[in-house]
Design a protein around this motif. Structure first.
Motif, PDB file in Angstrom:
ATOM      1  N   VAL C  34       0.836  -1.201   0.000  1.00  0.00           N
ATOM      2  CA  VAL C  34       0.000   0.000   0.000  1.00  0.00           C
ATOM      3  C   VAL C  34       0.875   1.256   0.000  1.00  0.00           C
ATOM      4  N   PHE C  35       1.996   1.198   0.737  1.00  0.00           N
ATOM      5  CA  PHE C  35       2.892   2.360   0.727  1.00  0.00           C
ATOM      6  C   PHE C  35       3.505   2.579  -0.655  1.00  0.00           C
ATOM      7  N   PHE C  37       2.052   1.875  -3.429  1.00  0.00           N
ATOM      8  CA  PHE C  37       0.934   2.481  -4.168  1.00  0.00           C
ATOM      9  C   PHE C  37       0.848   3.981  -3.877  1.00  0.00           C
ATOM     10  N   LEU C  38       1.000   4.342  -2.597  1.00  0.00           N
ATOM     11  CA  LEU C  38       0.876   5.750  -2.216  1.00  0.00           C
ATOM     12  C   LEU C  38       2.014   6.601  -2.790  1.00  0.00           C
ATOM     13  N   PHE C  39       3.208   5.997  -2.904  1.00  0.00           N
ATOM     14  CA  PHE C  39       4.361   6.799  -3.303  1.00  0.00           C
ATOM     15  C   PHE C  39       4.704   6.717  -4.786  1.00  0.00           C
ATOM     16  N   LEU C  40       4.057   5.791  -5.487  1.00  0.00           N
ATOM     17  CA  LEU C  40       4.375   5.611  -6.903  1.00  0.00           C
ATOM     18  C   LEU C  40       4.276   6.927  -7.704  1.00  0.00           C
ATOM     19  N   PRO C  41       3.143   7.644  -7.608  1.00  0.00           N
ATOM     20  CA  PRO C  41       3.044   8.877  -8.383  1.00  0.00           C
ATOM     21  C   PRO C  41       4.064   9.932  -7.945  1.00  0.00           C
ATOM     22  N   ILE C  42       4.401   9.930  -6.654  1.00  0.00           N
ATOM     23  CA  ILE C  42       5.363  10.913  -6.170  1.00  0.00           C
ATOM     24  C   ILE C  42       6.722  10.658  -6.811  1.00  0.00           C
ATOM     25  N   ILE C  44       7.201   9.299  -9.681  1.00  0.00           N
ATOM     26  CA  ILE C  44       7.079   9.744 -11.071  1.00  0.00           C
ATOM     27  C   ILE C  44       7.290  11.256 -11.163  1.00  0.00           C
ATOM     28  N   VAL C  45       6.668  11.996 -10.262  1.00  0.00           N
ATOM     29  CA  VAL C  45       6.781  13.463 -10.278  1.00  0.00           C
ATOM     30  C   VAL C  45       8.246  13.863 -10.142  1.00  0.00           C
TER      31      VAL C  45
END
Lengths: 295, 381, 302
Positions: C34-35, C37-42, C44-45
Motif C-alpha cells: 500500500v505504501f 501504491f501511495l508513493f508511486l506517483p510521487i 514519477i513526479v
C-alpha cells in the motif's frame, strides 16, 4: 463561603456572556458565506435561463422537472461513491491494523506520517502522474510485455476508482488507526489465550473497537467523493460523469444557472440527509459504547 | 451556394470572406449600437491623444488562453510603459464569460472567440474600442478576410488576436487511411478507431463538427437536426477514448490516434512527432477568431488601450504568432514571420481549404437547447 | 489436566503462534504494498522533474533545466506567491475564528449551540463545487448592491469590490474554520477541567486562565487545525476556480496548463515544495521531541 460562591457565580455569569461573544465572527462568517449563498442558490433555482445565459428572475419549478435528465450522473455518483468507499475501507483496514498493533516504538509515528506525505504534493500534480502511469506508455505497456495484450486503463471507470481510492485512502486509514491505537494489546492476547481464533477475535474485539473510526472514515470518504469533480474529468476522460461534473457543465458551458442551481439545491439537500443519518448512527454508537462500558 | 463556382477566379481573401458572409446570420448586426453611441459620447470627453506614462498605472489584467502570449512581448510592454501585465488563463470562452459576466473581476482586456462577442456587446460587458487611443493602429495592414465580420461590423468592439480552424488531427503511423472529412471522422471514430478517438469538450467544436458530418450547418439549432446529432453522438460516446479538450497529451503518448483539434494543437504535436497530421475537413467545419476586447468595467482602461496599441503592431504580432503558432490576421505581421511558420500549411492553410468553413454565431453559442443537448450527451451513460 | 489435553493445548498454541506469525508477515507485506501504491506517483513526479525531455511523454536523460525554467516562469512564480498568501491568510483566519467559536460553544444556549453545530457540519459537507458556484453568484450579487453605496459614501474614491484573493480566502475560511472548531472541541472534551477550575478558584482573570491553562492544552488541536487549513487552501482547485478574479493560484494555473501538455517545470516546483514540507515537518518533530524531553527532565520530583 456564601459570599465567595456568590462572587464566583456572578463572575461566571459575566464570563458566560462575554465568552459567548466569541462565536460572533464565526457565526457572521457562516451567515455571510454559507447561508446567504445557499439562499441565493435556492432563489435562483426557481428562475429561468436568460437568453444570453445566466439568470432571469421567475417563479417556476421547470428546472426541477428537468432534473430527470441527470439520472445517469446521479446513479454514477451514488454507485461509485459507495463502491469506492467500500474499496477504501477494505484497503485501509489492514494497513491501519498493522500500523496500530504490529508496529512498535518510534517507527509507528514515522509510518503514520508517511501515509500523509504524498498528500503534500499538489492533488493535480499527483493526478497528472497517474495519467502518465495509466496511459499507454505506463502500466499498460508493462502488461503488454507480460502478455496481456492491449489494455486500456486511463479514461475508464477503473481509473476513476483508482484515483478516488488513492486520494481518499489516508482519510480512511487515519481514523481507523486512531481508534485501534487505543486497543489494549493484552485484550488480543487474552482472547487468544481463551482459545478464540483470529476471526472470532477480529469480530468480537477488534471490529467493535474500530467501529467509531470506521464510521468516521466512511463519512470522511463518502461525502467528499460524492462531490468529486476533478477525478472524473482527469482520469475518466469526461466519460464517467458525476453530479459535480454535470453541475460544472451547467455553469461553465451551458451557462444555465437556474438549472444548475436546482441541481445544486437537491444535491445539498441529499447531503444533509446523509449527514443527519451519520449523526444519528454515531450518537447511537456512543450510547451503546457508554452502556457497554457501564457493564 | 453558387459562390462556389466563382471560387477559382477570386483571390484568397475575397474567397474566404465570400464563403463566410453568405453563411452567417446577420440578424444581430445592429445590436449594441445604442451602447456604442453612449460610449462614443463618453470617449469624446476623454483625452484623445496618447496618454502619458503616468496615467497608465502599473498593472493591466489580461484574461486569455493558456500558452497564447510570448513572455518577451509582454515584458517588452512593461519596459516600454512600466505597466506589468497580469495574465489569467482560461480554458474556454465560457469560463471567461463566467468571470466577465459576474462583473468586478478586475479584468481589463479579454480575448474571447468570435461567437461570444455579439452577446457581450448586447449585454454591455465590453466597450467599443477607442481607436483614438491607439495611435499606431493601421487598419489597412490587416487581412480583410478576418476583419469587419458579421459578429462585429467595423471591428467596433474587437481586434483579432489570432485565428484558426477546428480540424482533424491524427497519427498516421496508426491511422493508415487519409481522414479528410468530418463524415469520415465520425464514421471511423466509432468503428476502426474505437477506443482511440477523442472529441473536444466543447459544444461548438464537437457538436458542430458532428452536425457538419451529417450534412447540417455547423450552426444548426433546428430541433430535428439537433436530435439527430444528439442521437449520433450519444451512441458514439461509449466508443470514444475521451471527451476532453486536453487533446495533446493523449495524442503524443499514442493513447489516442485520432482527434478533433484546433490549429495550435495540430502544429505543436506535428513539430514534435513526425507522423502527426492536421487536416482541415473538406466538408466544412469551424473557422474562428480570438479577439482582443476591452471589459466595460475595466479598471485600467488607459493601460488597456496602450496595450492593444502595442500588441497589434506587426513586430509584436509576429513575435506572438511565432510563439503560439496560430495564424495572425495582420498581413504585415505575417510578412515578418519566419518562412518555417509562414509557409507551414497547417498554420496558414490554403484559401481553398477554408472555403467551406463557417464561423460559429452567437445564436449557436447562446442556444439553451443546443447547450442542453450537448450536456445531455455528456451526462449519458 | 491430562497429558493428552496438555499436548493438544501446546499444539494448538503453537499452531496459533504460527498462524499469527504468518498473518503478521502477510500484514507487513500488504502494508508495504500500500505504501508503494501511495508513493508511486510521487516518484514519477520527482523523476520527471529531472527529465531532459520537453514533454512528460519522452524520457531523455538527466537535467536540472526545469528547476531553472520554473524559477524564471513569471506565471508560475506569481501563482505560487498568490497560493501561499491565500493559504496563510486562510489558516490564520480559520484558526482564530474556529478556535474562538469552539471556546464559545459551551457557553451558548443549547438551541443556539445546536444551530452553530449544524452550520459547521453543513460547511464541511457541502461539496466544494456547490460552495464555489454559490459563492460566486452570491458575491457578485452582493458587490453589485454594495458598490454604488461605497461610491456614494466615499464620494467616488472607494475601490470597487470585486473577486480576487480576498474572496478566495473568504470561501476557504468557511470550510477550514468549521474543521478547526471540530478539532478544538474534540480536544476540549478530553481536557482536564480541574486545572481551569483551580485557576478560577485562585481568582485568575479569565484571560489569564485562558493563556496559561486552556491555550497550552488546546495547542496541539489548534496547530493541526491551522496546518489542515493551510494545506486545504493551498491545494484547492474548485472553490478557487469559481471565486478567483484575476489572481490565479497554482492549482488553477496547473489545470489550465494541461491543455497543451504540462511542462516539467511544474514537477520541479512540486519536488521543491515536497522537500521543503518534509524538512519542515522533520524539524518540527525534532524540536517538539527535544522540548518534551527538556520539560520531562525539568519536572520536579521526576
Amino acid at each position: 463561603m456564601s459570599i465567595i460562591s456568590r462572587a464566583a457565580t456572578r463572575s461566571n455569569g459575566q464570563r458566560r456572556s462575554y465568552a459567548a461573544l466569541l462565536v460572533v465572527p464565526a457565526a457572521a462568517w457562516y451567515v455571510g458565506f454559507l447561508v446567504a449563498p445557499l439562499v441565493v442558490l435556492a432563489i435562483m433555482s426557481v428562475g429561468e435561463r436568460s437568453p444570453n445565459g445566466g439568470y432571469l428572475p421567475a417563479l417556476t419549478l421547470a428546472q426541477y422537472a428537468n432534473l430527470t435528465t441527470r439520472i445517469t450522473p446521479l446513479t454514477n455518483t451514488l454507485g461509485l461513491a459507495a463502491l469506492n468507499t467500500v474499496i477504501c475501507l477494505l484497503v485501509a483496514f489492514p494497513v491501519a491494523y498493522t500500523l496500530a498493533l504490529k508496529v512498535r516504538g518510534s517507527w509507528k509515528l514515522v509510518l503514520v506520517a508517511l501515509v500523509i506525505v504524498p498528500f503534500w504534493t499538489s492533488f493535480l500534480i499527483r493526478t497528472y502522474a497517474w495519467m502518465t502511469l495509466l496511459g499507454a506508455n505506463g502500466v499498460p505497456r508493462i502488461l503488454g510485455w507480460i502478455g496481456f495484450g492491449e489494455i486500456q486503463l486511463l479514461n475508464t471507470p477503473f481509473a476513476v476508482s483508482l484515483g478516488i481510492v488513492y486520494n481518499y485512502l489516508p482519510l480512511m486509514i487515519l481514523p481507523i488507526y486512531v481508534s485501534l491505537e487505543r486497543l489494549d494489546r493484552s485484550f488480543l492476547e487474552a482472547s487468544r489465550d481463551l482459545g478464540a481464533g483470529p476471526i472470532t477475535t477480529l469480530r468480537q474485539i477488534v471490529l467493535p473497537l474500530a467501529a467509531p473510526g470506521i464510521l468516521s472514515g466512511i463519512v470522511l470518504v463518502l461525502i467528499p467523493v460524492m462531490g468529486e469533480y476533478l477525478i472524473p474529468v482527469l482520469l475518466g476522460g469526461g466519460k464517467t460523469y458525476f453530479l459535480g461534473n454535470a453541475l460544472a457543465d451547467l455553469f461553465l458551458q451551458s451557462r444555465n444557472w437556474p438549472f444548475g442551481a436546482a441541481l445544486a439545491t437537491v444535491f445539498v439537500a441529499g447531503m444533509t440527509v446523509v449527514v443527519a443519518g451519520y449523526l444519528a448512527i454515531s450518537r447511537r454508537l456512543v450510547r451503546i459504547g457508554r452502556e457497554s462500558s457501564l457493564l | 451556394m453558387n459562390g462556389r463556382d466563382r471560387v477559382a477566379r477570386l483571390d484568397a481573401a475575397a474567397i474566404t470572406r465570400l464563403a463566410i458572409e453568405h453563411r452567417i446570420s446577420r440578424r444581430h448586426f445592429l445590436a449594441g449600437t445604442g451602447a456604442g453611441l453612449g460610449a462614443l459620447a463618453l470617449a469624446a470627453c476623454a483625452p484623445g491623444a496618447k496618454p502619458s506614462g503616468a496615467a497608465l498605472g502599473d498593472t493591466l489584467n489580461l484574461a486569455t488562453w493558456p500558452n497564447y502570449h510570448s513572455q518577451e512581448v509582454l515584458d517588452g510592454f512593461k519596459t516600454l510603459t512600466g505597466v506589468a501585465i497580469n495574465v489569467g488563463v482560461y480554458g474556454s470562452t465560457e469560463e471567461m464569460e463566467a468571470k466577465i459576466r459576474a462583473g468586478n473581476s478586475g479584468i481589463d482586456v479579454v480575448v474571447p472567440s468570435n461567437y461570444a462577442i455579439e452577446g457581450w456587446v448586447a449585454d454591455k460587458l465590453i466597450e467599443p474600442i477607442d481607436y483614438a487611443q491607439m495611435a499606431d493602429f493601421v487598419k489597412a495592414d490587416w487581412n480583410a478576410a478576418f476583419m469587419d465580420q458579421a459578429f462585429d461590423p467595423g471591428n467596433k468592439y474587437s481586434i483579432p488576436k489570432n485565428w484558426g480552424t477546428t480540424g482533424i488531427a491524427y497519427r498516421s503511423s496508426k491511422v493508415t487511411e487519409d481522414v479528410t472529412t468530418w463524415k469520415q471522422f465520425f464514421e471511423v471514430a466509432g468503428t476502426t478507431y474505437a477506443g482511440k478517438s477523442v472529441i473536444v469538450d466543447h459544444q461548438i467544436s464537437s457538436f458542430g463538427s458532428a452536425a457538419v458530418a451529417m450534412g447540417y450547418s455547423l450552426n444548426t439549432i433546428d430541433p430535428i437536426e439537433m436530435a439527430a446529432v444528439e442521437a449520433m453522438l450519444t451512441a458514439l460516446k461509449p466508443k470514444l477514448y475521451a471527451i476532453s479538450s486536453d487533446v495533446q497529451p493523449p495524442l503524443r503518448a499514442l493513447d489516442s490516434w485520432l482527434t478533433i483539434a484546433w490549429t495550435g494543437d495540430g502544429v505543436q504535436v506535428g513539430r514534435d512527432t513526425a507522423d502527426a497530421r492536421y487536416v482541415v475537413a473538406a466538408d466544412g467545419g469551424e473557422l474562428w477568431i480570438d479577439s482582443y476586447t476591452v471589459a466595460a468595467d475595466a479598471p485600467h482602461k488607459a493601460a488597456a488601450y496602450a496595450f492593444l496599441n502595442y500588441i497589434t503592431q506587426p513586430k509584436q504580432a509576429a513575435a506572438e504568432t511565432e510563439f503560439c503558432l496560430f495564424p495572425h490576421a495582420n498581413d504585415k505581421a505575417t510578412a515578418l514571420l519566419s518562412a518555417e511558420v509562414r509557409d507551414n500549411p497547417v498554420i496558414y492553410p490554403s484559401a481553398e481549404s477554408l472555403v467551406n468553413l463557417e464561423y460559429a454565431v452567437n445564436a449557436t453559442y447562446n442556444s439553451a437547447a443546443r447547450a442542453e443537448a450537448w450536456a445531455r450527451i455528456k451526462a449519458s451513460a | 489436566m491430562t497429558a493428552t489435553g496438555g499436548e493438544l493445548d501446546l499444539r494448538g498454541a503453537l499452531r496459533a503462534a504460527r498462524i499469527e506469525r504468518a498473518g503478521g508477515r502477510a500484514a507487513w507485506a500488504y502494508t508495504v504494498l500500500v505504501f508503494v501504491f501511495l508513493f508511486l506517483p510521487i516518484v514519477i513526479v520527482v523523476v520527471y522533474s529531472f527529465n531532459a525531455g520537453r514533454h512528460v511523454t519522452d524520457l531523455k536523460g538527466f537535467s536540472t533545466q526545469w528547476y531553472a525554467a520554473a524559477w524564471s516562469d513569471p506565471f508560475l512564480i506569481k501563482a505560487l506567491r498568490n497560493s501561499l498568501t491565500i493559504a496563510v491568510f486562510t489558516a490564520a483566519l480559520a484558526t482564530i475564528m474556529g478556535t474562538a467559536c469552539a471556546l464559545a460553544m459551551d457557553r451558548l444556549r443549547p438551541r443556539m449551540r445546536a444551530l452553530v453545530e449544524l452550520l459547521g457540519y453543513v460547511a464541511i459537507t457541502v461539496p466544494g463545487i456547490v460552495i464555489g458556484i454559490a459563492s460566486l453568484i452570491f458575491l457578485v450579487t452582493a458587490f453589485d448592491w454594495l458598490d454604488p453605496w461605497l461610491v456614494f459614501v466615499s464620494g467616488g474614491t472607494a475601490p470597487r469590490l470585486g473577486l480576487g484573493a480576498a474572496t478566495i480566502v473568504a470561501a476557504h475560511t468557511l470550510f477550514t474554520m468549521a474543521i478547526v472548531t471540530v478539532l478544538v472541541r474534540t480536544r476540549m472534551r478530553g481536557m482536564d477541567r480541574s486545572l481551569v477550575e483551580a485557576s478560577e478558584d485562585l481568582f485568575a482573570t479569565p484571560w489569564r486562565t485562558f493563556l496559561q491553562v486552556t491555550l497550552p492544552q488546546l495547542l496541539p488541536a489548534i496547530v493541526s487545525g491551522a496546518l489542515l487549513a493551510f494545506t486545504f487552501s493551498f491545494d484547492d482547485f474548485i472553490i478557487a476556480f469559481f471565486t478567483s478574479g484575476q489572481d490565479q493560484t497554482v492549482p488553477i494555473y496547473l489545470f489550465a496548463s494541461i491543455r497543451r501538455g504540462v511542462s516539467p517545470s511544474v514537477n520541479a516546483i512540486a519536488t521543491v515544495l515536497l522537500v521543503v514540507t518534509i524538512l519542515t515537518m522533520a524539524l518540527a518533530g525534532l524540536v517538539s521531541r527535544r522540548g518534551q524531553r527538556r520539560r520531562g527532565a525539568g519536572e520536579p520530583g521526576s
